[in-house]
Write a protein that holds these residues in place. Structure first.
Motif, short mmCIF file in Angstrom:
data_model
loop_
_atom_site.label_atom_id
_atom_site.label_comp_id
_atom_site.label_asym_id
_atom_site.label_seq_id
_atom_site.Cartn_x
_atom_site.Cartn_y
_atom_site.Cartn_z
N LEU A 215 -54.26 -38.88 -3.84
CA LEU A 215 -54.44 -39.48 -2.22
C LEU A 215 -52.96 -39.88 -1.98
O LEU A 215 -53.01 -40.17 -0.56
N TYR A 216 -52.04 -39.96 -2.58
CA TYR A 216 -50.61 -40.39 -2.28
C TYR A 216 -49.61 -39.35 -2.65
O TYR A 216 -49.99 -38.57 -3.63
N LYS A 394 -54.07 -41.62 8.27
CA LYS A 394 -54.72 -41.13 6.82
C LYS A 394 -56.14 -41.35 6.89
O LYS A 394 -56.59 -42.38 7.39
N ALA A 395 -56.96 -40.51 6.60
CA ALA A 395 -58.65 -40.45 6.44
C ALA A 395 -59.11 -40.28 5.13
O ALA A 395 -58.62 -39.03 4.73
N VAL A 396 -60.01 -40.98 4.61
CA VAL A 396 -60.46 -40.54 3.28
C VAL A 396 -61.84 -40.93 3.19
O VAL A 396 -62.32 -41.85 3.76
N GLU A 412 -53.71 -36.42 5.59
CA GLU A 412 -52.96 -37.62 6.17
C GLU A 412 -51.78 -36.64 6.88
O GLU A 412 -51.40 -35.58 6.69
N LEU A 413 -51.41 -37.46 8.02
CA LEU A 413 -50.24 -36.90 8.83
C LEU A 413 -49.37 -37.97 8.72
O LEU A 413 -49.17 -39.43 9.06
N SER A 434 -47.84 -32.57 6.99
CA SER A 434 -49.25 -32.64 6.90
C SER A 434 -49.91 -32.33 5.70
O SER A 434 -49.45 -31.49 4.97
N SER A 435 -50.83 -33.35 5.16
CA SER A 435 -51.37 -33.17 3.97
C SER A 435 -52.75 -33.18 3.68
O SER A 435 -53.51 -33.87 4.62
#
Length: 743
Positions: A215-216, A394-396, A412-413, A434-435
């Motif tokens: 996530l990171y 970020k959205a999870v 994530e941006l 961008s991830s």
């Protein structure tokens, strides 16, 4: 007589008839993985008949019941089993094979590389806000308190978390999942910036010194994940006063207790302390700053949570030192800094899915002015002006598969826009990273679990994409013993401060291998960890002078040909149980590291990496005196230092050596005068803290003149520093909480 005989025969017949019913024997064996299990409750359902298995798993009981029945096998650590039986006049043999009950409390948790303080049942070392405030030498700062944990290097000349052979910029800090750009305050070379964020803002943290979650990203070494507080228990007003600062604030809780809002403001000034202590640093402008923040928290009717936090701070300082150059008497540097940060997070459950979304914005300005003095006349003034705007979103989405298994994914941006003006350098740097990521927690049993993830990133500046797999496995060896292994691939963009000209650069890369053994019991924790980190594609730089008549140099990246490694072992022991009212921990780190990066001409031990680091912290609270006494000690083997210059387009070492060993003994006292007051609606704490109480003259490094003939030591602004402060809260009594956290 006949009547008497008839009665006796009737009783004998009745007794035999009764025995015939009671003689039905039910027996068997209960096993788990082909081994007998004791303490299993075996019961004939809806009756009082049953037994408990012995040490071999055997059981036996008798019943007078007849017909169709159900027999149950029950234990808190195993799934309940039911078996149908038909009872006649014959004995019955019933065997059962148990299945382990998987639950969050008993399940082993992957913990290699991480220290968590947000969920006590999973923690290996708790550093709660009370821990941080009462750790002598931490100055109430999260980053300073982490220096007393294994894996973190003691580096005093600049800010950042230097983890396991990595630079301070290789550890990233997050708030409620969103990246915090510019966590530390602006500062000048040789003096570390302080935490911008109040420790009380956070209810917990997870510190990962390697192998962290997918996530990171964008961190070669580690990650610090901070979790902000939720709604307060009640409304309150807070004040703090000391010789170096004054602050105040409030928190207002609604009558419905479903939302709150608050704000704080503070001002700090070091000039008074300059009059009291003999500072090593000559501050021509004493450090001073103003800060303010505001927050809003809302619990939705459907159980979700919305949080907003915003802050602003400004600071300035000026430093005067003897010039190393023969043409000038003094060198001066002045700083003016501004920063603002805003964080918005939202958490909501939608059926079987949990959404965590967050956005943050940060603006930072640093105005540095370098000059020299000759006969009290300023000359050769150089200005370095930096402006940066940063946006993170970020959205999870998280879905639980069962009690200890889950699947999560998101994107994530991270957008950065920076400007720098320094001599002939006028930089306008822009990058959008961008991830996307996907991760699963797999709980195979209470003894075995795994975490598997993958993260992909694209950088608009580099015009390149990477894919980073992560894997971790945990296994319970015995009741209190667990072992974990973690592997991960991590990427990070080159630091923008080194991008001062066009170059064909790529992501920097590191691989982490971590093995951990841990024993956790009530009040005690032992943690042993071995690690190996391999670095590839680190940036290489050269020193350039923006203008011919200027003395200041900057490093500029020109390729990714650097590499390195870091390996070591770490020990952490914490004990709250052995000695009454005493909490202590000991940490030790051995680090073997080499790098060929930046302007290093060859592979060298990094100048921020100490081979041996030892820390000890002890806290003793006396309830009858309402007072806590705290000690801490840090030892670090002397770090190497280098004077590296560029000659004929090649980097060469002109001077090198090793610093003296670092030693610091710190002491603090906290006094709670409100103890014992019934129905008290106020909380007061007095703090006295003495850093480096023995006055050890530590050295962080050396500065050299342009020709290398002269040098000066980089030292702390003051050898021994004394802090005295008083903190008051009205409307809420936190005394008992403070006491409970100290016992």
């Amino acid at each position: 007589m006949n009547t008497m005989i008839q009665r006796i025969l009737f009783l004998i017949f009745f007794f035999c008839f009764f025995l015939n019913f009671a003689q039905v024997k039910i027996s068997g064996k209960v096993t788990f993985k082909n081994k007998g299990v004791s303490e299993i409750n075996v019961t004939l359902k809806d009756t009082y008949d049953g037994a408990t298995t012995d040490s071999e798993g055997n059981f036996s009981f008798e019943t007078s019941e007849k017909g169709n029945h159900t027999i149950t096998f029950v234990h808190s650590k195993f799934n309940e089993i039911e078996k149908k039986i038909f009872i006649e006049d014959k004995n019955i043999l019933v065997n059962a094979e148990l299945k382990e009950q998987i639950n969050e409390i008993d399940a082993v948790v992957v913990s290699a590389g991480s220290i968590e303080a947000s969920d006590k049942k999973r923690a290996t070392a708790l550093l709660t806000p009370i821990d941080i405030y009462t750790t002598a030498g931490a100055d109430g700062q999260i980053s300073s308190a982490l220096n007393f944990l294994p894996g973190v290097q003691k580096v005093g000349e600049t800010e950042g978390l230097f983890v396991r052979g990595g630079t301070g910029s290789e550890t990233k800090i997050f708030m409620d999942g969103s990246l915090i750009n510019n966590y530390f305050s602006n500062s000048v070379p040789g003096i570390a910036g302080r935490d911008r964020f109040n420790t009380s803002l956070f209810k917990g943290n997870i510190f990962s010194s390697g192998g962290y979650s997918a996530l990171y990203g964008q961190a070669l070494s580690g990650a610090l994940m901070l979790e902000s507080v939720d709604l307060p228990d009640q409304s309150s007003y807070d004040f703090g006063v000391s010789p170096i600062f004054l602050n105040g604030g409030f928190q207002k809780l609604s009558e419905s207790k479903n939302y709150s809002y608050g704000a704080t403001a503070g001002y700090s000034m070091l000039s008074l302390m300059q009059e009291v202590f003999n500072f090593n640093t000559n501050f021509i402008d004493a450090p001073q700053g103003f800060n303010g923040d505001a927050n809003f928290r809302l619990r939705t009717k459907s159980g979700g949570f919305l949080k907003y936090y915003g802050m602003f701070d400004s600071n300035k300082l000026g430093v005067k030192t003897e010039s190393l150059e023969p043409d000038y008497d003094f060198a001066l540097v002045k700083l003016k800094g501004k920063n603002t940060y805003h964080n918005l997070s939202f958490k909501q459950k939608f059926g079987k899915y949990l959404l965590n979304a967050g956005a943050s914005y940060s603006y930072n300005q640093s105005d540095l002015n370098f000059s020299t003095e000759k006969n009290e006349v300023e000359s050769a003034s150089n200005q370095v002006l930096n402006d940066g705007n940063y946006i993170n979103f970020k959205a999870v989405l998280d879905r639980k598969i069962n009690k200890i298994s889950a699947l999560r994914g998101g994107f994530e941006l991270n957008n950065a826009s920076e400007k720098m003006n320094f001599g002939d350098i006028n930089k306008n740097f822009k990058d959008l990273i961008s991830s996307a990521f996907l991760e699963t927690d797999l709980g195979f049993s209470n003894h075995l679990s795994a975490k598997i993830g993958v993260r992909a990133e694209n950088s608009s500046y580099l015009n390149k994409t990477n894919i980073a797999p992560r894997f971790a496995l945990a296994y319970r060896l015995a009741k209190d013993w667990t072992t974990s292994f973690a592997y991960g691939l991590f990427f990070q963009n080159p630091e923008s401060k080194y991008i001062n000209s066009s170059a064909n650069l790529d992501f920097q890369k590191s691989q982490h291998f971590i093995f951990q053994v841990q024993r956790s019991t009530e009040g005690r924790s032992l943690r042993l960890e071995a690690f190996y980190k391999k670095y590839d594609e680190l940036i290489k730089t050269q020193n350039i002078i923006p203008n011919a008549d200027q003395n200041q140099q900057v490093q500029t990246a020109f390729n990714n040909n650097g590499n390195g490694f870091a390996k070591g072992i770490e020990l952490f022991w914490r004990d709250k149980k052995t000695f009454e009212n005493i909490d202590y921990w000991i940490s030790y780190s051995f680090l073997d590291s080499k790098r060929d990066f930046l302007n290093y001409p060859v592979s060298l031990k990094p100048n921020f990496a100490a081979e041996h680091t030892l820390s000890a912290v002890a806290k003793r609270f006396f309830p009858e005196w309402k007072t806590g006494f705290n000690l801490s000690y840090t030892y670090a083997k002397g770090r190497p230092y280098y004077d590296i210059i560029t000659q004929n387009n090649e980097n060469v070492i002109r001077n090198e050596g090793r610093l003296k060993d670092y030693n610091a003994l710190n002491f603090s006292i906290n006094y709670l005068p409100n103890l014992g007051k019934k129905d008290a609606k106020a909380f007061t704490i007095f703090v006295l803290s003495v850093s480096n109480i023995l006055g050890t003259k530590n050295v962080y490094g050396y500065n050299f003149s342009q020709n290398g003939s002269r040098s000066s030591a980089v030292v702390p602004p003051v050898n021994t520093f004394v802090f005295v402060g008083m903190f008051i809260s009205f409307g809420v009594d936190k005394t008992q909480d403070a006491i409970n956290n100290n016992l």
